[in-house]
Scaffold this motif. Structure first.
Motif, PDB file in Angstrom:
ATOM      1  N   TRP A 163       0.851  -1.186   0.000  1.00  0.00           N
ATOM      2  CA  TRP A 163       0.000   0.000   0.000  1.00  0.00           C
ATOM      3  C   TRP A 163       0.887   1.236   0.000  1.00  0.00           C
ATOM      4  CZ3 TRP A 163      -5.125  -0.900  -0.593  1.00  0.00           C
ATOM      5  CH2 TRP A 163      -5.573  -2.195  -0.341  1.00  0.00           C
ATOM      6  N   SER A 164       0.504   2.275  -0.727  1.00  0.00           N
ATOM      7  CA  SER A 164       1.334   3.470  -0.880  1.00  0.00           C
ATOM      8  C   SER A 164       1.291   4.388   0.331  1.00  0.00           C
ATOM      9  CB  SER A 164       0.910   4.253  -2.126  1.00  0.00           C
ATOM     10  OG  SER A 164      -0.434   4.675  -1.999  1.00  0.00           O
ATOM     11  N   ALA A 165       0.355   4.146   1.240  1.00  0.00           N
ATOM     12  CA  ALA A 165       0.224   4.964   2.441  1.00  0.00           C
ATOM     13  C   ALA A 165      -0.578   4.169   3.464  1.00  0.00           C
ATOM     14  CB  ALA A 165      -0.484   6.288   2.122  1.00  0.00           C
ATOM     15  N   PHE A 166      -0.839   4.776   4.585  1.00  0.00           N
ATOM     16  CA  PHE A 166      -1.647   4.159   5.631  1.00  0.00           C
ATOM     17  C   PHE A 166      -3.123   4.299   5.259  1.00  0.00           C
ATOM     18  CE2 PHE A 166      -4.153   4.522   9.512  1.00  0.00           C
ATOM     19  CZ  PHE A 166      -3.786   3.364  10.165  1.00  0.00           C
ATOM     20  N   TYR A 167      -3.795   3.161   5.015  1.00  0.00           N
ATOM     21  CA  TYR A 167      -5.222   3.138   4.692  1.00  0.00           C
ATOM     22  C   TYR A 167      -5.924   2.226   5.686  1.00  0.00           C
ATOM     23  CZ  TYR A 167      -3.873   5.399   0.384  1.00  0.00           C
ATOM     24  OH  TYR A 167      -3.363   6.283  -0.525  1.00  0.00           O
ATOM     25  N   PRO A 168      -6.700   2.788   6.625  1.00  0.00           N
ATOM     26  CA  PRO A 168      -7.369   1.964   7.636  1.00  0.00           C
ATOM     27  C   PRO A 168      -8.256   0.871   7.046  1.00  0.00           C
ATOM     28  CG  PRO A 168      -7.493   4.273   8.238  1.00  0.00           C
ATOM     29  CD  PRO A 168      -6.920   4.215   6.853  1.00  0.00           C
ATOM     30  N   GLU A 169      -8.882   1.135   5.876  1.00  0.00           N
ATOM     31  CA  GLU A 169      -9.766   0.124   5.280  1.00  0.00           C
ATOM     32  C   GLU A 169      -8.989  -1.122   4.856  1.00  0.00           C
ATOM     33  OE1 GLU A 169      -9.099   3.260   2.000  1.00  0.00           O
ATOM     34  OE2 GLU A 169      -9.267   3.223   4.167  1.00  0.00           O
ATOM     35  N   ALA A 170      -7.695  -0.996   4.627  1.00  0.00           N
ATOM     36  CA  ALA A 170      -6.883  -2.157   4.257  1.00  0.00           C
ATOM     37  C   ALA A 170      -6.776  -3.138   5.415  1.00  0.00           C
ATOM     38  CB  ALA A 170      -5.493  -1.710   3.817  1.00  0.00           C
TER      39      ALA A 170
ATOM     40  N   LEU B 143      -6.575  -8.298   7.585  1.00  0.00           N
ATOM     41  CA  LEU B 143      -6.479  -8.967   8.884  1.00  0.00           C
ATOM     42  C   LEU B 143      -7.592  -9.979   9.112  1.00  0.00           C
ATOM     43  CD1 LEU B 143      -5.245  -5.994  11.074  1.00  0.00           C
ATOM     44  CD2 LEU B 143      -3.956  -7.980  10.322  1.00  0.00           C
ATOM     45  N   ASN B 144      -8.362 -10.302   8.062  1.00  0.00           N
ATOM     46  CA  ASN B 144      -9.413 -11.306   8.165  1.00  0.00           C
ATOM     47  C   ASN B 144      -8.989 -12.544   7.365  1.00  0.00           C
ATOM     48  OD1 ASN B 144     -11.655 -12.904   8.183  1.00  0.00           O
ATOM     49  ND2 ASN B 144     -13.060 -11.355   7.420  1.00  0.00           N
ATOM     50  N   PRO B 145      -8.400 -13.558   8.016  1.00  0.00           N
ATOM     51  CA  PRO B 145      -7.915 -14.732   7.288  1.00  0.00           C
ATOM     52  C   PRO B 145      -8.992 -15.769   6.978  1.00  0.00           C
ATOM     53  CG  PRO B 145      -7.425 -14.982   9.592  1.00  0.00           C
ATOM     54  CD  PRO B 145      -8.074 -13.633   9.448  1.00  0.00           C
ATOM     55  N   THR B 146     -10.260 -15.448   7.230  1.00  0.00           N
ATOM     56  CA  THR B 146     -11.323 -16.435   7.007  1.00  0.00           C
ATOM     57  C   THR B 146     -12.154 -16.152   5.761  1.00  0.00           C
ATOM     58  OG1 THR B 146     -12.934 -15.223   8.364  1.00  0.00           O
ATOM     59  CG2 THR B 146     -11.504 -16.803   9.494  1.00  0.00           C
ATOM     60  N   LYS B 147     -11.963 -15.006   5.130  1.00  0.00           N
ATOM     61  CA  LYS B 147     -12.773 -14.627   3.970  1.00  0.00           C
ATOM     62  C   LYS B 147     -11.926 -14.649   2.709  1.00  0.00           C
ATOM     63  CE  LYS B 147     -15.867 -11.176   2.134  1.00  0.00           C
ATOM     64  NZ  LYS B 147     -15.575 -10.148   1.260  1.00  0.00           N
ATOM     65  N   VAL B 148     -12.476 -15.226   1.656  1.00  0.00           N
ATOM     66  CA  VAL B 148     -11.804 -15.210   0.355  1.00  0.00           C
ATOM     67  C   VAL B 148     -12.105 -13.883  -0.320  1.00  0.00           C
ATOM     68  CG1 VAL B 148     -11.716 -16.274  -1.933  1.00  0.00           C
ATOM     69  CG2 VAL B 148     -11.845 -17.723   0.096  1.00  0.00           C
TER      70      VAL B 148
ATOM     71  N   GLU C 204       8.854  10.578   6.239  1.00  0.00           N
ATOM     72  CA  GLU C 204       8.485   9.661   5.158  1.00  0.00           C
ATOM     73  C   GLU C 204       7.111   9.072   5.432  1.00  0.00           C
ATOM     74  OE1 GLU C 204      11.336   6.665   4.141  1.00  0.00           O
ATOM     75  OE2 GLU C 204      13.021   8.053   4.288  1.00  0.00           O
ATOM     76  N   ASN C 205       6.403   8.801   4.367  1.00  0.00           N
ATOM     77  CA  ASN C 205       5.076   8.225   4.479  1.00  0.00           C
ATOM     78  C   ASN C 205       5.162   6.765   4.940  1.00  0.00           C
ATOM     79  OD1 ASN C 205       2.316   8.347   4.310  1.00  0.00           O
ATOM     80  ND2 ASN C 205       2.233   7.995   2.109  1.00  0.00           N
ATOM     81  N   VAL C 206       4.261   6.357   5.796  1.00  0.00           N
ATOM     82  CA  VAL C 206       4.199   4.969   6.245  1.00  0.00           C
ATOM     83  C   VAL C 206       3.562   4.129   5.142  1.00  0.00           C
ATOM     84  CG1 VAL C 206       3.144   3.376   7.899  1.00  0.00           C
ATOM     85  CG2 VAL C 206       4.088   5.548   8.687  1.00  0.00           C
ATOM     86  N   THR C 207       4.208   3.037   4.777  1.00  0.00           N
ATOM     87  CA  THR C 207       3.634   2.095   3.821  1.00  0.00           C
ATOM     88  C   THR C 207       3.365   0.782   4.545  1.00  0.00           C
ATOM     89  OG1 THR C 207       5.801   1.306   3.102  1.00  0.00           O
ATOM     90  CG2 THR C 207       4.827   3.121   1.845  1.00  0.00           C
ATOM     91  N   MET C 208       2.423   0.010   4.016  1.00  0.00           N
ATOM     92  CA  MET C 208       2.051  -1.278   4.620  1.00  0.00           C
ATOM     93  C   MET C 208       2.080  -2.334   3.527  1.00  0.00           C
ATOM     94  SD  MET C 208      -1.257   0.067   6.819  1.00  0.00           S
ATOM     95  CE  MET C 208      -2.265   0.089   5.365  1.00  0.00           C
ATOM     96  N   GLU C 209       2.373  -3.566   3.922  1.00  0.00           N
ATOM     97  CA  GLU C 209       2.358  -4.689   2.990  1.00  0.00           C
ATOM     98  C   GLU C 209       1.498  -5.806   3.548  1.00  0.00           C
ATOM     99  OE1 GLU C 209       6.121  -6.170   1.709  1.00  0.00           O
ATOM    100  OE2 GLU C 209       6.895  -4.165   1.272  1.00  0.00           O
ATOM    101  N   CYS C 210       0.866  -6.551   2.650  1.00  0.00           N
ATOM    102  CA  CYS C 210       0.125  -7.736   3.071  1.00  0.00           C
ATOM    103  C   CYS C 210       0.325  -8.839   2.044  1.00  0.00           C
ATOM    104  CB  CYS C 210      -1.352  -7.425   3.302  1.00  0.00           C
ATOM    105  SG  CYS C 210      -2.200  -6.670   1.922  1.00  0.00           S
ATOM    106  N   MET C 211       0.207 -10.071   2.525  1.00  0.00           N
ATOM    107  CA  MET C 211       0.391 -11.253   1.689  1.00  0.00           C
ATOM    108  C   MET C 211      -0.915 -12.022   1.585  1.00  0.00           C
ATOM    109  SD  MET C 211       3.560 -11.456   0.634  1.00  0.00           S
ATOM    110  CE  MET C 211       3.699 -13.160   0.147  1.00  0.00           C
TER     111      MET C 211
END
Length: 172
Positions: free
Chosen positions: A63-70, A75-80, A123-130
């Motif tokens: 993610w290019s910045a901090f997005y709460p909706e992300a 963080l929900n590992p039960t939904k496809v 610097e802007n905070v970035t986040m990553e998810c897998m």
């Protein structure tokens, strides 16, 4: 024959149909890697390997910045979730741009981790998810080039069902 150069340089990312235009800095699509099994036997002068399925597939979003909706998604590992990248494939010749074709990468899977980010001064905070990917499909100009669904035993390349015999023989 004229020189043809293809350029695929940008994308719009959708998550469950919602556009995240300008919010995803990087998207790593899954690597489709055949699982290979070694084979050696008496009478053979060497050893070889044969395909026996696929390694697990993963995608990474940065993610290019901090997005709460992300957070609600990652963080929900039960939904496809359905992840799509829509792109514009340009073909150039010595005379300029020849064509523009739509390219659509579609995947589905579950998110398995979320990097909460790193703080650095000014610097802007970035986040990553897998994401663990169960399904992947590539469409260029309306033609499906590739489709794999590990939970439904689907594997097609250029329209050819490569698991047709397997499914018939195993009753799958």
């Amino acid at each position: 024959m004229a020189l043809l150069i293809n350029r695929l340089t940008n994308a719009n990312v959708y998550l469950d149909g919602v556009s995240y235009l300008g919010r995803v800095e990087e998207l790593d699509l899954p690597k489709v890697k055949s699982k290979m099994i070694d084979h050696k036997a008496l009478g053979m002068v060497g050893e070889t390997e044969f395909p026996s399925g696929f390694e697990k597939m993963e995608s990474r979003l940065k993610w290019s910045a901090f997005y709460p909706e992300a957070f609600g998604v990652a963080l929900n590992p039960t939904k496809v979730y359905n992840l799509m990248a829509r792109c514009n494939l340009e073909t150039y010749t010595p005379q300029g741009r020849l064509t523009q074709l739509p390219v659509v990468y579609s995947t589905a899977g579950i998110f398995k981790d979320m990097d909460l980010g790193q703080f650095r001064q000014n610097e802007n905070v970035t986040m990553e998810c897998m994401m663990t990917v169960y399904y992947a499909k590539l469409i260029v100009a309306g033609a499906t080039l590739f489709e794999v669904d590990v939970l439904a035993n689907i594997y097609k390349v250029n329209g050819e069902n490569l698991l047709e015999g397997y499914k018939l023989n195993t009753g799958a």
